[in-house]
Design an enzyme around this catalytic site. Structure first.
Site, PDB file in Angstrom:
ATOM      1  N   HIS A   1       7.855  -1.758   1.815  1.00 57.83           N
ATOM      2  CA  HIS A   1       6.977  -1.574   0.652  1.00 57.83           C
ATOM      3  C   HIS A   1       6.224  -2.883   0.377  1.00 57.83           C
ATOM      4  O   HIS A   1       6.830  -3.968   0.411  1.00 57.83           O
ATOM      5  CB  HIS A   1       7.803  -1.173  -0.578  1.00 57.83           C
ATOM      6  CG  HIS A   1       6.941  -0.835  -1.743  1.00 57.83           C
ATOM      7  ND1 HIS A   1       6.222   0.334  -1.822  1.00 57.83           N
ATOM      8  CD2 HIS A   1       6.629  -1.541  -2.855  1.00 57.83           C
ATOM      9  CE1 HIS A   1       5.523   0.342  -2.945  1.00 57.83           C
ATOM     10  NE2 HIS A   1       5.754  -0.786  -3.596  1.00 57.83           N
TER      11      HIS A   1
ATOM     12  N   ASN B   1       2.438  -1.659  11.597  1.00 58.66           N
ATOM     13  CA  ASN B   1       3.878  -1.978  11.641  1.00 58.66           C
ATOM     14  C   ASN B   1       4.542  -1.295  12.835  1.00 58.66           C
ATOM     15  O   ASN B   1       5.409  -1.876  13.482  1.00 58.66           O
ATOM     16  CB  ASN B   1       4.571  -1.564  10.338  1.00 58.66           C
ATOM     17  CG  ASN B   1       4.407  -2.608   9.249  1.00 58.66           C
ATOM     18  OD1 ASN B   1       5.022  -3.671   9.298  1.00 58.66           O
ATOM     19  ND2 ASN B   1       3.534  -2.330   8.282  1.00 58.66           N
TER      20      ASN B   1
ATOM     21  N   ASN C   1      12.760   1.586   4.506  1.00 58.30           N
ATOM     22  CA  ASN C   1      11.335   1.689   4.163  1.00 58.30           C
ATOM     23  C   ASN C   1      10.779   0.296   3.934  1.00 58.30           C
ATOM     24  O   ASN C   1      11.489  -0.591   3.455  1.00 58.30           O
ATOM     25  CB  ASN C   1      11.204   2.505   2.861  1.00 58.30           C
ATOM     26  CG  ASN C   1       9.766   2.608   2.388  1.00 58.30           C
ATOM     27  OD1 ASN C   1       8.855   2.918   3.170  1.00 58.30           O
ATOM     28  ND2 ASN C   1       9.530   2.338   1.108  1.00 58.30           N
TER      29      ASN C   1
ATOM     30  N   GLY D   1      -0.648   2.354  11.332  1.00 50.72           N
ATOM     31  CA  GLY D   1       0.469   2.100  12.253  1.00 50.72           C
ATOM     32  C   GLY D   1       0.562   0.674  12.787  1.00 50.72           C
ATOM     33  O   GLY D   1       1.106   0.452  13.866  1.00 50.72           O
TER      34      GLY D   1
HETATM   35  C1  GAR Z   1       2.219  -1.088   4.881  1.00 52.46           C
HETATM   36  O1  GAR Z   1       1.592  -2.201   4.313  1.00 52.46           O
HETATM   37  C2  GAR Z   1       3.372  -0.638   4.000  1.00 52.46           C
HETATM   38  O2  GAR Z   1       3.934  -1.657   3.256  1.00 52.46           O
HETATM   39  C3  GAR Z   1       2.714   0.372   3.111  1.00 52.46           C
HETATM   40  O3  GAR Z   1       1.784   1.029   3.924  1.00 52.46           O
HETATM   41  C4  GAR Z   1       1.273   0.113   4.883  1.00 52.46           C
HETATM   42  C5  GAR Z   1       1.189   0.793   6.221  1.00 52.46           C
HETATM   43  O4  GAR Z   1       0.465   0.015   7.111  1.00 52.46           O
HETATM   44  N1  GAR Z   1       3.670   1.270   2.566  1.00 52.46           N
HETATM   45  C6  GAR Z   1       3.609   1.764   1.356  1.00 52.46           C
HETATM   46  O5  GAR Z   1       2.706   1.513   0.578  1.00 52.46           O
HETATM   47  C7  GAR Z   1       4.758   2.689   0.975  1.00 52.46           C
HETATM   48  N2  GAR Z   1       4.832   2.878  -0.415  1.00 52.46           N
HETATM   49  P1  GAR Z   1       0.476   0.306   8.663  1.00 52.46           P
HETATM   50  O6  GAR Z   1       0.211   1.800   8.835  1.00 52.46           O
HETATM   51  O7  GAR Z   1      -0.637  -0.526   9.237  1.00 52.46           O
HETATM   52  O8  GAR Z   1       1.821  -0.092   9.200  1.00 52.46           O
END
Ligand code: GAR
Length: 187
Positions: free
Chosen positions: A107, A16, A105, A14
């Site tokens: 990515h 982001n 989303n 989490g």
């Molecule tokens: C992020 O880096 C995002 O780009 C990736 O998961 C991470 C979550 O980090 N998403 C994917 O790979 C989706 N296909 P966070 O929980 O620290 O925000």
């Protein structure tokens, strides 16, 4: 300014979500985060919801019709924008149609390159010269909707998967808020 309500979907750390909560405190940021949804009851990111007194819902994706429950929660909180921030489940076509509002989303690659999982190991294996992150609208195909924003950096000779992840996430903290601002610019 009248802010629209946003819901952030997470599955893990989490970071982001944390960043979006911080940014949403700016007077001029177009959304206010009113709900967090996690498919993992132990997701670390839930702590950010708790600390900031944002309502959160943990969903059991093994239960039948769990997406209907999500739709109810979204309606209850009058959610206008869904941000998938490391949410690792795929939303069904039916959900996309029933929700009918904006879903975006983030990515960790320069889409359309490296859709799907294990992004960083595939980027390393492929000996890419640059990489980055993308925010895009969600449609029924995986990591496929219209791109809203993208940023990149050049890969250095001593970069490994872990370093790529750190550098990519640093960019994500700019690109996600920037994309939300972009969506609402002409509103
Ligand atoms: C992020 O880096 C995002 O780009 C990736 O998961 C991470 C979550 O980090 N998403 C994917 O790979 C989706 N296909 P966070 O929980 O620290 O925000």
């Amino acid at each position: 300014m009248v802010k629209k309500n946003a819901c952030i979907f997470i599955s893990g750390k989490g970071s982001n979500l944390k960043n979006l909560i911080l940014r949403s405190r700016d007077y001029s940021f177009p959304v206010s985060i009113k709900l967090v949804i996690s498919d993992q009851k132990k997701a670390l990111g839930l702590l950010h919801a708790k600390k900031n007194s944002i309502p959160y819902v943990i969903i059991d994706t093994n239960s039948r019709n769990y997406e209907n429950k999500i739709i109810k929660d979204l309606k209850k909180h009058n959610i206008y924008l869904i941000c998938l921030a490391g949410y690792m489940k795929i939303l069904s076509k039916k959900f996309l149609k029933n929700y009918g509002k904006k879903i975006i989303n983030i990515h960790p690659s320069l889409l359309p390159k490296f859709k799907g999982l294990n992004t960083f190991s595939r980027i390393m294996k492929n000996k890419e010269k640059k990489t980055g992150c993308t925010v895009h609208y969600v449609n029924e195909k995986l990591d496929n909707g219209k791109v809203i924003s993208q940023r990149f950096f050049f890969i250095e000779s001593d970069d490994d998967e872990e370093k790529l992840k750190i550098k990519t996430q640093k960019l994500e903290y700019f690109v996600f808020p920037e994309s939300i601002i972009k969506i609402f610019r002409n509103f």
